[in-house]
Write an enzyme that holds these catalytic residues in place. Structure first.
Site, short mmCIF file in Angstrom:
data_model
loop_
_atom_site.label_atom_id
_atom_site.label_comp_id
_atom_site.label_asym_id
_atom_site.label_seq_id
_atom_site.Cartn_x
_atom_site.Cartn_y
_atom_site.Cartn_z
N SER A 1 0.86 -1.19 0.00
CA SER A 1 0.00 0.00 0.00
C SER A 1 0.89 1.24 0.00
O SER A 1 1.54 1.53 1.00
CB SER A 1 -0.88 0.02 1.25
OG SER A 1 -1.64 -1.14 1.35
N LYS B 1 -7.28 2.04 -3.01
CA LYS B 1 -6.84 1.43 -1.74
C LYS B 1 -6.75 2.49 -0.63
O LYS B 1 -7.13 2.24 0.53
CB LYS B 1 -5.48 0.74 -1.96
CG LYS B 1 -4.79 0.25 -0.71
CD LYS B 1 -5.51 -0.89 -0.05
CE LYS B 1 -4.79 -1.32 1.23
NZ LYS B 1 -5.60 -2.22 2.05
N LYS C 1 0.31 4.70 8.56
CA LYS C 1 0.92 5.04 7.26
C LYS C 1 -0.17 5.26 6.20
O LYS C 1 -0.11 6.19 5.40
CB LYS C 1 1.87 3.91 6.85
CG LYS C 1 2.49 4.08 5.50
CD LYS C 1 2.38 2.96 4.50
CE LYS C 1 1.64 1.74 4.79
NZ LYS C 1 1.59 0.74 3.74
P1 NAD Z 1 4.92 -6.81 7.52
O1 NAD Z 1 5.64 -5.72 8.22
O2 NAD Z 1 4.35 -7.95 8.30
O3 NAD Z 1 5.86 -7.46 6.40
C1 NAD Z 1 6.75 -6.73 5.61
C2 NAD Z 1 7.90 -7.64 5.20
O4 NAD Z 1 8.81 -6.86 4.41
C3 NAD Z 1 8.71 -8.17 6.40
O5 NAD Z 1 8.90 -9.56 6.28
C4 NAD Z 1 10.02 -7.41 6.32
O6 NAD Z 1 11.12 -8.14 6.82
C5 NAD Z 1 10.12 -7.20 4.81
N1 NAD Z 1 11.05 -6.12 4.46
C6 NAD Z 1 11.23 -4.93 5.07
N2 NAD Z 1 12.20 -4.23 4.46
C7 NAD Z 1 12.64 -5.01 3.44
C8 NAD Z 1 13.65 -4.84 2.45
N3 NAD Z 1 14.38 -3.73 2.37
N4 NAD Z 1 13.84 -5.85 1.56
C9 NAD Z 1 13.11 -6.99 1.64
N5 NAD Z 1 12.15 -7.21 2.56
C10 NAD Z 1 11.93 -6.23 3.44
O7 NAD Z 1 3.78 -6.09 6.65
P2 NAD Z 1 2.43 -6.74 6.07
O8 NAD Z 1 1.38 -6.68 7.12
O9 NAD Z 1 2.76 -8.01 5.39
O10 NAD Z 1 2.05 -5.61 4.99
C11 NAD Z 1 2.72 -5.50 3.74
C12 NAD Z 1 1.98 -4.45 2.91
O11 NAD Z 1 0.62 -4.87 2.73
C13 NAD Z 1 1.93 -3.07 3.55
O12 NAD Z 1 2.11 -2.09 2.56
C14 NAD Z 1 0.54 -3.02 4.17
O13 NAD Z 1 0.05 -1.69 4.29
C15 NAD Z 1 -0.26 -3.85 3.18
N6 NAD Z 1 -1.45 -4.51 3.72
C16 NAD Z 1 -1.41 -5.18 4.92
C17 NAD Z 1 -2.56 -5.81 5.39
C18 NAD Z 1 -2.57 -6.56 6.71
O14 NAD Z 1 -3.67 -6.94 7.18
N7 NAD Z 1 -1.43 -6.81 7.35
C19 NAD Z 1 -3.74 -5.78 4.65
C20 NAD Z 1 -3.74 -5.14 3.41
C21 NAD Z 1 -2.58 -4.51 2.96
#
Ligand code: NAD
Length: 298
Positions: free
Chosen positions: A95, A169, A238
Site C-alpha cells: 500500500s 486502496k 501510514k
Molecule cells: P509486515 O511488516 O508484516 O511485512 C513486511 C515484510 O517486508 C517483512 O517480512 C520485512 O522483513 C520485509 N522487508 C522490510 N524491508 C525489506 C527490504 N528492504 N527488503 C526486503 N524485505 C523487506 O507487513 P504486512 O502486514 O505483510 O504488509 C505488507 C503491505 O501490505 C503493507 O504495505 C501493508 O500496508 C499492506 N497490507 C497489509 C494488510 C494486513 O492486514 N497486514 C492488509 C492489506 C494490505
C-alpha cells in the site's frame, strides 16, 4: 512462469505460499532470514538480493511495508532495477501512494519492462485463503499477463491505469482507519455508560452502526483481549498519512481523517505500533480504567 516474491511478512508469507501451492516456481527475498527459511521449507528458492530476483524471474511481486522501502528495494544497492530486463513484469502489492507507483513505473519502463500496482484488502485471513480483493492499476495487456498469477491470490479488480489501484486502496483504508477509531471510542463510551460489551455487539452488528471494523475486530480481538497482528497500527497510520497527503495535494479538506490519524499516533506513543489496529482501544481503556472484554457469542 518463474515468479519472484519480495516481502514475506504477515501478508507476503501466506501469499507466497499460495503461489507455491499453485505450482509456480517461486524465488524469494526478505531482509528477515527466518521468513525466507520458512518459505524455503515450503518449496521456494532463496535469493540473496532483489537484483538476483529480478535477474531470474519473469514476474516479480513486492509486498513491503511502505514507499521508502519499495523505493530502496527498487533503486538501492542490490536493488531490482539493476537486474530488470525487457518483457518482465513488476507487480507492487504494497500500500503506497499513486505518485510512488508512477515514479517506479517510469524507472521500470525505461528498461522495457512493465509495472503494475496491485494493493489488496482482506487482511491476513484473505491472504491465507487466497480471497484478497486486488485493486489493479496498469495497462490492459500487462494486467492480462499477470492475471494467471494474481488469480491465485484473490479477486482482481482492474481499476484503471498505473496508480489507480493505489488511489482506491487509500480511500478504502481511510474508511477502515476512521471506522476502527470510531468503534474503539464508542465501545468504551458504552462500557462507561454501563453496557455489557456482548450486548453492544449483538445489537450493533444488526443495526445501522455496524461496520467491518466492528464485526472483524470486536469478537476476535477486542473481546478476547488478543491484539497480535492482524493489520498493524503502524501500517494503518501510514495509510492514513497517504490519505492526508493525497488530500493536501488535491486541496481536499480531511478533518475526520486527520482526527483518526491522531488516535493511531496516540497508540504508537503507547508502544502499540506493531499490534493489530484494534489495539487502539487500549488508549481509552488505560485512560479511563475500563476494559471492553467478554465472551464471544455468535
Ligand atoms: P509486515 O511488516 O508484516 O511485512 C513486511 C515484510 O517486508 C517483512 O517480512 C520485512 O522483513 C520485509 N522487508 C522490510 N524491508 C525489506 C527490504 N528492504 N527488503 C526486503 N524485505 C523487506 O507487513 P504486512 O502486514 O505483510 O504488509 C505488507 C503491505 O501490505 C503493507 O504495505 C501493508 O500496508 C499492506 N497490507 C497489509 C494488510 C494486513 O492486514 N497486514 C492488509 C492489506 C494490505
Amino acid at each position: 512462469m518463474i515468479i519472484g516474491f519480495i516481502g514475506l511478512g504477515a501478508m507476503g508469507k501466506p501469499m507466497a505460499h499460495n503461489l507455491i501451492k499453485a505450482n509456480f516456481q517461486l524465488n524469494v527475498f526478505d531482509v528477515n532470514e527466518k521468513a525466507v527459511e520458512e518459505l524455503v521449507l515450503l518449496g521456494a528458492e532463496k535469493c540473496s538480493s532483489p537484483q538476483e530476483i529480478a535477474k531470474k524471474c519473469e514476474l516479480v511481486i513486492t509486498m513491503l511495508p511502505n514507499a521508502k522501502i519499495v523505493e530502496s528495494v527498487m533503486l538501492g544497492d542490490g536493488g531490482m532495477l539493476a537486474g530488470i530486463k525487457a518483457g518482465q513484469i513488476i507487480v507492487d502489492m504494497s500500500s503506497v501512494a499513486p505518485h510512488t507507483t508512477k515514479k517506479m513505473a517510469q524507472f521500470v519502463e525505461k528498461k522495457g519492462a512493465k509495472y503494475i500496482d496491485a494493493p489488496v484488502s482482506g487482511g491476513v485471513s484473505g491472504a491465507t485463503a487466497g480471497t484478497l480483493t486486488i485493486m489493479v492499476g496498469g495497462h490492459q495487456e500487462t494486467v492480462a499477463k499477470a492475471r494467471p498469477v494474481l488469480d491465485k491470490l484473490g479477486r482482481i479488480q482492474h481499476i484503471g491505469e498505473v496508480g489507480a489501484g493505489d488511489a482506491v486502496k487509500i480511500v478504502n483504508n481511510l474508511l477502515l482507519g476512521a471506522n476502527m477509531a470510531a468503534v474503539a471510542e464508542a465501545l468504551v463510551l458504552g462500557v462507561k455508560a454501563g453496557l455489557k460489551p456482548e450486548t453492544m455487539y449483538n445489537i450493533i452488528k444488526s443495526s445501522s452502526g455496524r461496520s467491518y471494523a466492528l464485526e472483524a475486530k470486536m469478537p476476535n480481538f477486542i473481546l478476547k483481549g488478543e491484539f497480535a497482528p492482524g493489520f498493524a497500527v503502524d501500517l494503518q497510520y501510514k495509510d492514513l498519512e497517504l490519505a492526508v497527503e493525497t488530500g493536501k495535494n488535491l486541496g481536499v479538506p480531511m478533518p475526520v481523517t486527520n482526527s483518526a490519524q491522531q488516535v493511531y499516533e496516540m497508540a504508537r506513543a503507547k508502544g502499540l505500533g506493531r499490534e493489530d489496529i484494534s489495539a487502539i482501544i487500549k488508549v481509552w481503556e488505560d485512560l479511563l480504567n475500563v476494559q471492553v472484554r467478554g465472551d464471544v457469542i455468535e
